[in-house]
Scaffold this active site. Structure first.
Site, PDB file in Angstrom:
ATOM      1  N   SER A   9       1.796  -4.663 -10.344  1.00 16.26           N
ATOM      2  CA  SER A   9       1.157  -4.890  -9.049  1.00 16.26           C
ATOM      3  C   SER A   9      -0.351  -4.950  -9.202  1.00 16.26           C
ATOM      4  O   SER A   9      -0.932  -4.308 -10.088  1.00 16.26           O
ATOM      5  CB  SER A   9       1.528  -3.712  -8.130  1.00 16.26           C
TER       6      SER A   9
ATOM      7  N   TYR B 160       2.359   6.001  -6.447  1.00 17.68           N
ATOM      8  CA  TYR B 160       3.023   4.702  -6.639  1.00 17.68           C
ATOM      9  C   TYR B 160       2.261   3.862  -7.670  1.00 17.68           C
ATOM     10  O   TYR B 160       2.835   3.358  -8.633  1.00 17.68           O
ATOM     11  CB  TYR B 160       3.123   3.939  -5.309  1.00 17.68           C
TER      12      TYR B 160
ATOM     13  N   LYS C 288       3.147   2.395 -11.746  1.00 17.00           N
ATOM     14  CA  LYS C 288       2.984   1.041 -12.302  1.00 17.00           C
ATOM     15  C   LYS C 288       2.124   1.096 -13.563  1.00 17.00           C
ATOM     16  O   LYS C 288       2.444   0.482 -14.579  1.00 17.00           O
ATOM     17  CB  LYS C 288       2.351   0.104 -11.272  1.00 17.00           C
TER      18      LYS C 288
HETATM   19  P1  NAD Z   1      12.311  -3.793  -2.480  1.00 17.73           P
HETATM   20  O1  NAD Z   1      12.302  -2.364  -2.098  1.00 17.73           O
HETATM   21  O2  NAD Z   1      12.740  -4.784  -1.461  1.00 17.73           O
HETATM   22  O3  NAD Z   1      13.182  -4.012  -3.797  1.00 17.73           O
HETATM   23  C1  NAD Z   1      13.373  -3.012  -4.754  1.00 17.73           C
HETATM   24  C2  NAD Z   1      14.879  -2.887  -4.968  1.00 17.73           C
HETATM   25  O4  NAD Z   1      15.127  -1.914  -5.975  1.00 17.73           O
HETATM   26  C3  NAD Z   1      15.630  -2.444  -3.703  1.00 17.73           C
HETATM   27  O5  NAD Z   1      16.722  -3.306  -3.501  1.00 17.73           O
HETATM   28  C4  NAD Z   1      16.091  -1.017  -4.022  1.00 17.73           C
HETATM   29  O6  NAD Z   1      17.296  -0.710  -3.378  1.00 17.73           O
HETATM   30  C5  NAD Z   1      16.210  -1.095  -5.535  1.00 17.73           C
HETATM   31  N1  NAD Z   1      16.063   0.189  -6.241  1.00 17.73           N
HETATM   32  C6  NAD Z   1      15.075   1.108  -6.103  1.00 17.73           C
HETATM   33  N2  NAD Z   1      15.285   2.132  -6.940  1.00 17.73           N
HETATM   34  C7  NAD Z   1      16.429   1.875  -7.622  1.00 17.73           C
HETATM   35  C8  NAD Z   1      17.165   2.555  -8.629  1.00 17.73           C
HETATM   36  N3  NAD Z   1      16.783   3.750  -9.089  1.00 17.73           N
HETATM   37  N4  NAD Z   1      18.287   1.973  -9.119  1.00 17.73           N
HETATM   38  C9  NAD Z   1      18.714   0.770  -8.645  1.00 17.73           C
HETATM   39  N5  NAD Z   1      18.053   0.080  -7.702  1.00 17.73           N
HETATM   40  C10 NAD Z   1      16.928   0.628  -7.193  1.00 17.73           C
HETATM   41  O7  NAD Z   1      10.827  -4.150  -3.002  1.00 17.73           O
HETATM   42  P2  NAD Z   1      10.214  -5.556  -3.410  1.00 17.73           P
HETATM   43  O8  NAD Z   1       9.094  -5.834  -2.471  1.00 17.73           O
HETATM   44  O9  NAD Z   1      11.262  -6.546  -3.634  1.00 17.73           O
HETATM   45  O10 NAD Z   1       9.551  -5.152  -4.788  1.00 17.73           O
HETATM   46  C11 NAD Z   1      10.185  -5.331  -6.034  1.00 17.73           C
HETATM   47  C12 NAD Z   1       9.303  -4.764  -7.127  1.00 17.73           C
HETATM   48  O11 NAD Z   1       8.024  -5.416  -7.082  1.00 17.73           O
HETATM   49  C13 NAD Z   1       9.031  -3.269  -6.991  1.00 17.73           C
HETATM   50  O12 NAD Z   1       9.032  -2.696  -8.278  1.00 17.73           O
HETATM   51  C14 NAD Z   1       7.645  -3.234  -6.386  1.00 17.73           C
HETATM   52  O13 NAD Z   1       6.960  -2.052  -6.736  1.00 17.73           O
HETATM   53  C15 NAD Z   1       6.992  -4.453  -7.020  1.00 17.73           C
HETATM   54  N6  NAD Z   1       5.877  -4.991  -6.224  1.00 17.73           N
HETATM   55  C16 NAD Z   1       6.082  -5.311  -4.905  1.00 17.73           C
HETATM   56  C17 NAD Z   1       5.008  -5.783  -4.150  1.00 17.73           C
HETATM   57  C18 NAD Z   1       5.183  -6.125  -2.696  1.00 17.73           C
HETATM   58  O14 NAD Z   1       4.184  -6.183  -1.973  1.00 17.73           O
HETATM   59  N7  NAD Z   1       6.392  -6.375  -2.200  1.00 17.73           N
HETATM   60  C19 NAD Z   1       3.738  -5.929  -4.726  1.00 17.73           C
HETATM   61  C20 NAD Z   1       3.582  -5.611  -6.075  1.00 17.73           C
HETATM   62  C21 NAD Z   1       4.667  -5.137  -6.813  1.00 17.73           C
HETATM   63  N1  UFG Z   2      -3.270  -4.195   7.575  1.00 15.19           N
HETATM   64  C1  UFG Z   2      -3.541  -4.111   8.941  1.00 15.19           C
HETATM   65  N2  UFG Z   2      -2.559  -3.636   9.762  1.00 15.19           N
HETATM   66  C2  UFG Z   2      -1.337  -3.241   9.308  1.00 15.19           C
HETATM   67  C3  UFG Z   2      -1.063  -3.343   7.920  1.00 15.19           C
HETATM   68  C4  UFG Z   2      -2.067  -3.824   7.085  1.00 15.19           C
HETATM   69  O1  UFG Z   2      -4.624  -4.450   9.378  1.00 15.19           O
HETATM   70  O2  UFG Z   2      -0.508  -2.804  10.110  1.00 15.19           O
HETATM   71  C5  UFG Z   2      -4.314  -4.733   6.673  1.00 15.19           C
HETATM   72  C6  UFG Z   2      -4.711  -3.786   5.536  1.00 15.19           C
HETATM   73  O3  UFG Z   2      -5.748  -2.944   5.949  1.00 15.19           O
HETATM   74  C7  UFG Z   2      -5.123  -4.786   4.459  1.00 15.19           C
HETATM   75  C8  UFG Z   2      -4.225  -5.991   4.691  1.00 15.19           C
HETATM   76  O4  UFG Z   2      -3.765  -5.872   6.038  1.00 15.19           O
HETATM   77  O5  UFG Z   2      -6.455  -5.181   4.642  1.00 15.19           O
HETATM   78  C9  UFG Z   2      -3.009  -6.027   3.774  1.00 15.19           C
HETATM   79  O6  UFG Z   2      -2.314  -4.788   3.849  1.00 15.19           O
HETATM   80  P1  UFG Z   2      -0.850  -4.599   3.227  1.00 15.19           P
HETATM   81  O7  UFG Z   2      -0.434  -3.202   3.522  1.00 15.19           O
HETATM   82  O8  UFG Z   2       0.022  -5.710   3.682  1.00 15.19           O
HETATM   83  O9  UFG Z   2      -1.088  -4.843   1.679  1.00 15.19           O
HETATM   84  P2  UFG Z   2      -2.002  -4.026   0.639  1.00 15.19           P
HETATM   85  O10 UFG Z   2      -2.861  -5.028  -0.045  1.00 15.19           O
HETATM   86  O11 UFG Z   2      -2.684  -2.881   1.276  1.00 15.19           O
HETATM   87  O12 UFG Z   2      -0.909  -3.409  -0.330  1.00 15.19           O
HETATM   88  C10 UFG Z   2       0.063  -4.229  -0.971  1.00 15.19           C
HETATM   89  C11 UFG Z   2       1.283  -3.369  -1.252  1.00 15.19           C
HETATM   90  C12 UFG Z   2       0.949  -2.289  -2.231  1.00 15.19           C
HETATM   91  C13 UFG Z   2       0.383  -2.886  -3.459  1.00 15.19           C
HETATM   92  C14 UFG Z   2      -0.800  -3.767  -3.114  1.00 15.19           C
HETATM   93  C15 UFG Z   2      -1.302  -4.500  -4.318  1.00 15.19           C
HETATM   94  O13 UFG Z   2       1.747  -2.781  -0.069  1.00 15.19           O
HETATM   95  O14 UFG Z   2       2.116  -1.593  -2.578  1.00 15.19           O
HETATM   96  O15 UFG Z   2      -0.409  -4.750  -2.142  1.00 15.19           O
HETATM   97  O16 UFG Z   2      -0.257  -5.245  -4.892  1.00 15.19           O
HETATM   98  F1  UFG Z   2      -0.027  -1.897  -4.268  1.00 15.19           F
END
Ligand code: NAD
Ligand code: UFG
Length: 337
Positions: free
Chosen positions: A125, A149, A153
């Site tokens: 991330s 969190y 990572k």
């Molecule tokens: P998500 O929660 O929708 O998907 C994660 C999946 O992993 C879920 O289906 C959950 O049930 C499963 N899971 C969690 N722990 C588990 C375990 N111990 N065994 C088996 N399954 C398990 O999240 P996502 O947004 O699809 O994110 C996927 C990956 O990408 C995550 O590792 C997250 O940290 C990373 N990531 C997400 C974002 C984002 O903004 N969505 C940004 C950067 C990184």
């Molecule tokens: N924001 C609002 N209102 C809300 C939610 C968010 O104004 O209700 C703003 C935040 O302040 C930020 C922007 O929208 O400026 C984006 O916020 P998000 O929460 O959507 O995303 P972030 O960039 O804060 O965080 C996301 C993931 C994290 C990850 C990060 C970097 O949630 O887990 O991207 O990958 F670590």
């Protein structure tokens, strides 16, 4: 045909990636414990692609279950999405996050090594760039973490780097996603957060559909174009495609291969709100509130490395993202439930 094990395959990014893998001709085995997802997502992936995939309900921390899956299938590579991802919750329950994310990855790697499957693409991330504002971030920018969190990572990136030093047979790709949003254009699969969304786009979508009253814009005094936070929003289908390209990318001799997956362009909160309103013809009521602790002013990628080495570039625009996010939400007002 290559056989890919996808951990967390039923989740938001996992389900879209399973779909792209099937379309690209891969055989897919998904494993998920459904702690943050619904098995329905993969049923819909089957429907959309007209192809089948194998789904296991299992926890990656459970060595015996994961071992059995490797014994049952001749797996070529693993895409590792499984993990917990809520920043606030990680501050309250650090042990749960370290156990699930870090220990889960250790078990997975150990079972993979025993099975002779030494090829992993890991979901990292942009959070690993910490509180820095030195945008755009290139992959060699300093890394740090500000919450458990983010530390999971960072630790996993380090663990996988050590693994590669110890055994050059491993192929490890760390993909650092910026802000994945949107949904498959069919509106059949999309993001379905449990409880009130923490992230901007699902929050806006739930306001649009009437589940939430108004958006809180978290701060308007940042040094950005309009004072609101700037992020690199990237369509989830572009993220999914990045995984297919990573599987097909060059094997790197030294260290893991690290790539940003972002568009390289930042948009402010108010720009996202305006795009959502204009494209979808819906008014999003909002109010400005205080900043959220731990938020940076601006975060966006230098995506040139992935373009150069993986021949990958994000193709979909902010308008595509807001259109597809709304299409999913209006067709599924309560998600998969
Ligand atoms: P998500 O929660 O929708 O998907 C994660 C999946 O992993 C879920 O289906 C959950 O049930 C499963 N899971 C969690 N722990 C588990 C375990 N111990 N065994 C088996 N399954 C398990 O999240 P996502 O947004 O699809 O994110 C996927 C990956 O990408 C995550 O590792 C997250 O940290 C990373 N990531 C997400 C974002 C984002 O903004 N969505 C940004 C950067 C990184
Ligand atoms: N924001 C609002 N209102 C809300 C939610 C968010 O104004 O209700 C703003 C935040 O302040 C930020 C922007 O929208 O400026 C984006 O916020 P998000 O929460 O959507 O995303 P972030 O960039 O804060 O965080 C996301 C993931 C994290 C990850 C990060 C970097 O949630 O887990 O991207 O990958 F670590």
């Amino acid at each position: 045909m290559q056989r890919i094990l996808v951990t967390g395959g039923a989740g938001y990014i996992g389900s879209h990636t399973c779909l792209r893998l099937l379309e690209a001709g891969y055989e897919v085995i998904a494993v998920d414990n459904f702690c943050n997802s619904n098995p329905e997502s993969l049923e819909r992936v089957k429907k959309l692609t007209g192809k089948s995939l194998t789904v296991y309900e299992a926890n990656i921390c459970d060595r015996q279950s994961i071992k059995k899956i490797f014994e049952a299938h001749d797996i070529d590579a693993v895409i590792h999405f499984a993990g917990l991802k809520a920043v606030g919750e990680s501050v309250e329950k650090p042990l749960e996050y370290y156990y699930n994310n870090v220990y889960g990855t250790l078990v997975l790697c150990d079972v993979m090594a025993d099975a002779g499957v030494k090829n992993m693409v890991f979901s990292s991330s942009a959070t690993v760039y910490g509180l820095s504002d030195d945008v755009p971030f290139s992959e060699d920018a300093p890394t740090s973490a500000t919450n458990p969190y983010g530390r999971t990572k960072l630790f996993i990136e380090e663990i996988l780097s050590d693994l590669k030093v110890a055994d050059k047979e491993w192929s490890i790709t760390l993909l650092r996603y910026f802000n994945p949003v949107g949904a498959h254009k069919s509106g059949l699969i999309g993001e379905d957060p449990k409880g009130t969304p923490n992230n901007l786009m699902p929050y806006i979508s739930q306001v649009a559909v009437g589940r939430l009253k108004q958006l809180q814009v978290l701060g308007d005094d940042y040094p950005t174009i309009d004072g609101t936070g700037v992020r690199d929003y990237i369509h989830v289908m572009d993220i999914a495609e990045g995984h297919v390209k990573a599987l097909e990318g060059p094997r790197v001799k030294e260290g893991p291969a690290v790539y940003n997956l972002g568009t390289g362009k930042g948009n402010s909160v108010l720009e996202v709100v305006k795009a959502f309103e204009k494209v979808n013809g819906i008014v999003i009521p909002y109010k400005i509130t205080d900043r959220r602790a731990g938020d940076v002013a601006s975060s966006y990628a230098d995506p040139s490395k992935a373009q150069k080495h993986l021949n990958w570039t994000a193709k979909l625009t902010l308008n595509d993202m807001v259109r597809d996010a709304w299409n999913w939400q209006k067709k599924n007002p309560n998600g998969y439930a």
